[in-house]
Design an enzyme around this catalytic site. Structure first.
Site, PDB file in Angstrom:
ATOM      1  N   HIS A  86       0.844  -1.196   0.000  1.00  0.00           N
ATOM      2  CA  HIS A  86       0.000   0.000   0.000  1.00  0.00           C
ATOM      3  C   HIS A  86       0.881   1.249   0.000  1.00  0.00           C
ATOM      4  O   HIS A  86       0.688   2.157  -0.819  1.00  0.00           O
ATOM      5  CB  HIS A  86      -0.908  -0.016   1.237  1.00  0.00           C
ATOM      6  CG  HIS A  86      -1.731   1.212   1.415  1.00  0.00           C
ATOM      7  ND1 HIS A  86      -3.087   1.259   1.158  1.00  0.00           N
ATOM      8  CD2 HIS A  86      -1.410   2.472   1.842  1.00  0.00           C
ATOM      9  CE1 HIS A  86      -3.550   2.461   1.399  1.00  0.00           C
ATOM     10  NE2 HIS A  86      -2.543   3.226   1.826  1.00  0.00           N
ATOM     11  N   GLU A  87       1.854   1.299   0.905  1.00  0.00           N
ATOM     12  CA  GLU A  87       2.717   2.470   0.997  1.00  0.00           C
ATOM     13  C   GLU A  87       3.641   2.577  -0.216  1.00  0.00           C
ATOM     14  O   GLU A  87       3.878   3.673  -0.732  1.00  0.00           O
ATOM     15  CB  GLU A  87       3.543   2.423   2.289  1.00  0.00           C
ATOM     16  CG  GLU A  87       2.730   2.646   3.548  1.00  0.00           C
ATOM     17  CD  GLU A  87       2.000   3.983   3.540  1.00  0.00           C
ATOM     18  OE1 GLU A  87       2.537   4.958   2.982  1.00  0.00           O
ATOM     19  OE2 GLU A  87       0.891   4.049   4.081  1.00  0.00           O
ATOM     20  N   HIS A  94       2.010   4.287  -3.144  1.00  0.00           N
ATOM     21  CA  HIS A  94       2.015   5.752  -3.068  1.00  0.00           C
ATOM     22  C   HIS A  94       3.325   6.309  -3.634  1.00  0.00           C
ATOM     23  O   HIS A  94       3.328   7.262  -4.422  1.00  0.00           O
ATOM     24  CB  HIS A  94       1.865   6.218  -1.616  1.00  0.00           C
ATOM     25  CG  HIS A  94       0.506   6.019  -1.037  1.00  0.00           C
ATOM     26  ND1 HIS A  94      -0.650   6.364  -1.699  1.00  0.00           N
ATOM     27  CD2 HIS A  94       0.109   5.522   0.175  1.00  0.00           C
ATOM     28  CE1 HIS A  94      -1.692   6.084  -0.932  1.00  0.00           C
ATOM     29  NE2 HIS A  94      -1.253   5.571   0.204  1.00  0.00           N
TER      30      HIS A  94
END
Length: 233
Positions: free
Chosen positions: A22-23, A26
């Site tokens: 998820h990170e 980004h």
């Protein structure tokens, strides 16, 4: 029957993959849109240790694991967060729309990972006759927990409250005056989220936001991912 240690291991693996990727999503989205801040800070990485947050990555997921294993003997849902990947909105080619796309990349990655986990059920099913029952049960458990962890993390982050991804997406989409008002909530955003999760349910069970998300993830959301992965209705 799966022992508690293998159950713990697959739950940790599913949660770490969901949070780390998820990170990372980004950071890679920001890089594609012109901002190399995460890359220069050494945070553009798939190494989970680079994204560890003491509370969100270790303490809270660990507490949830222990409580569920001690109370119901299994892990049904996980929740946590990682150290946010740094993004400099000024470096994005189009700051407003770029920030919305960077924010959306995290939940989009979680939906993709949930689908990938569901797709793993096909080869696992084909190996069913050759694997020991314990290995088959562990594989199925990993798939279930991966789908649940990714859907819960992705949907929770879509809540329209800065600094959650949903809040930043709304800041990028709303007209400028409304976007500025919403952006000002970012400093108090974490407190608002904690109030929504821990205080409102004590005022009224009908205001249990996290419980509603868990119900959505373990019901319609889970079934939708299975259907998208070709497992029928």
């Amino acid at each position: 029957m799966i022992g508690w240690l293998p159950e713990l291991a697959v739950a940790i693996l599913a949660s770490v993959l969901a949070i780390t990727l998820h990170e990372a999503a980004h950071g890679y989205a920001a890089l594609a849109l012109g901002d190399d801040t995460a890359q220069r800070a050494g945070r553009l990485s798939l190494n989970p240790l680079r994204h560890v947050d003491p509370v969100g990555t270790l303490l809270l997921p660990g507490l949830l694991l222990v409580v569920q294993l001690l109370t119901i003997g299994r892990v049904e849902a996980m929740f946590g967060w990682a150290k946010p990947v740094p993004v400099d909105i000024r470096r994005l080619r189009d700051p407003r729309s770029g920030m919305a796309l960077v924010a959306a990349a995290g939940p989009a990655m979680n939906v993709f990972l949930a689908w990938c986990a569901a797709m793993l059920a096909h080869p696992l099913e084909n190996l069913g006759g050759t694997l020991p029952p314990e290995a088959m049960a562990l594989g199925v458990r990993f798939i279930i927990l991966s789908i649940l962890a990714n859907l819960l993390l992705g949907l929770f982050n879509l809540l329209p409250i800065p600094p959650l991804d949903g809040g930043r997406i709304m800041v990028g989409l709303l007209p400028a005056p409304l976007a500025l008002r919403l952006a000002r909530l970012e400093r108090a955003g974490l407190l608002i989220v904690l109030l929504l999760i821990f205080v409102l349910p004590r005022i009224s069970p009908s205001l249990d936001l996290l419980g509603w998300l868990v119900e959505l993830v373990t019901g319609p959301g889970f079934n939708l991912i299975l259907w998208l992965a070709g497992h029928g209705s």
